[in-house]
Design an enzyme around this catalytic site. Structure first.
Site, PDB file in Angstrom:
ATOM      1  N   ASP A 130       0.817  -1.223   0.000  1.00  0.00           N
ATOM      2  CA  ASP A 130       0.000   0.000   0.000  1.00  0.00           C
ATOM      3  C   ASP A 130       0.852   1.275   0.000  1.00  0.00           C
ATOM      4  O   ASP A 130       0.628   2.192   0.793  1.00  0.00           O
ATOM      5  CB  ASP A 130      -0.956   0.019   1.194  1.00  0.00           C
ATOM      6  N   ASP A 166      -0.474  -4.666  -3.596  1.00  0.00           N
ATOM      7  CA  ASP A 166      -1.517  -3.639  -3.758  1.00  0.00           C
ATOM      8  C   ASP A 166      -0.934  -2.236  -3.577  1.00  0.00           C
ATOM      9  O   ASP A 166      -1.543  -1.380  -2.933  1.00  0.00           O
ATOM     10  CB  ASP A 166      -2.646  -3.845  -2.731  1.00  0.00           C
TER      11      ASP A 166
END
Length: 286
Positions: free
Chosen positions: A119, A140
């Protein structure tokens, strides 16, 4: 350069979705209307930081309530532009830990080096452009829920198997849309990433929307291109995952059945609107 947590707040222009009208305790605040204990420029805020401290330069969801709260820089100001700095969250593998959280409208990030692991960049609200920059991570590491974002000439570097994007568009009416134009995707320097173990994206929510176009994709990208969210929750029924004009080993192969190709590249005005030149620094565009 690695920063303690810094928040960019323009208090008169806070987006309502941010649901915060004051910075969290301990945060270094940069605001054009700086009050006592705040800074009017990024340089003055950076200059206030210790150059000798050995304290860890990161926050993560080990000790923070949500993704935004972990960010090294939390950007809420409308019209914010940041140039030519390195922003790192050094937490590493094991927890969500954001380097840059983009939460304001018409934001521009130019010539930045954004480093993390899981992230790294929270591209979450408003319209934004990321140009001639470097972004790395593994899991991600470019994600968010409502932002329309144009990534132009960005060097995307992966540190391990995982997913480049996790767009969280959750309905047909949600405007979120990520386009990667003339970017490169390959292993980060100093990291060995097995071929085919990284994906262009997976759907955090079931209307996820991402395009990679005219980009160079190395062998780290799996031949399927795109992944389900998880084995128990695919989230793929309404996704919009498209490609156009990509090159490299990672651009070939049998793509996932829920993805597709475009007959023409998406234009920047489609993503940012016809008046984008009024706020985007076009000298950084390809």
């Amino acid at each position: 350069m690695m920063f303690s947590q810094i928040a960019f707040l323009a208090f008169a222009q806070l987006v309502l979705a941010a649901s915060r009208t004051s910075p969290p305790t301990g945060c270094i605040v940069v605001s054009p209307s700086a009050t006592s204990g705040q800074y009017s420029t990024l340089q003055s805020a950076v200059s206030s930081l210790s150059t000798t401290s050995s304290a860890a330069q990161w926050k993560s969801q080990d000790d923070s309530a949500n993704n935004d709260a972990t960010a090294t820089i939390r950007a809420f100001a409308v019209g914010l532009k940041i140039y030519n700095i390195n922003i790192a969250n050094t937490r590493g593998k094991g927890s969500q830990a954001v380097a840059l959280s983009s939460q304001g409208d018409q934001q521009g990030f130019y010539g930045l080096k954004l480093t993390g692991y899981q992230d790294t960049v929270l591209a979450n609200e408003g319209f934004a452009v990321y140009a001639k920059s470097y972004i790395d991570g593994a899991t991600d590491f470019i994600f968010g829920q409502r932002q329309r974002a144009w990534f132009d000439g960005v060097d995307i570097r992966v540190k391990a198997n995982g997913w480049v994007t996790a767009n969280g568009r959750d309905s047909e009416s949600n405007v979120s849309y990520y386009v990667f134009n003339k970017c490169t995707v390959e292993a980060a320097s100093g990291y060995t990433v097995t071929a085919g173990t990284q994906y262009l994206g997976r759907p955090w929510r079931d209307y996820s929307r991402v395009v990679f176009q005219n980009s160079a994709l190395s062998a780290v990208i799996n031949s399927a291109g795109w992944s389900v969210w998880s084995s128990s929750d695919a989230n793929t029924e309404y996704v919009y995952y498209k490609e156009f004009g990509n090159t490299g080993t990672g651009a070939s192969g049998t793509r996932a059945s829920f993805s597709g190709s475009l007959s023409a590249a998406v234009s920047i005005s489609t993503i940012l609107g016809s008046s984008y030149t009024s706020w985007v620094d076009t000298s950084y565009l390809s």
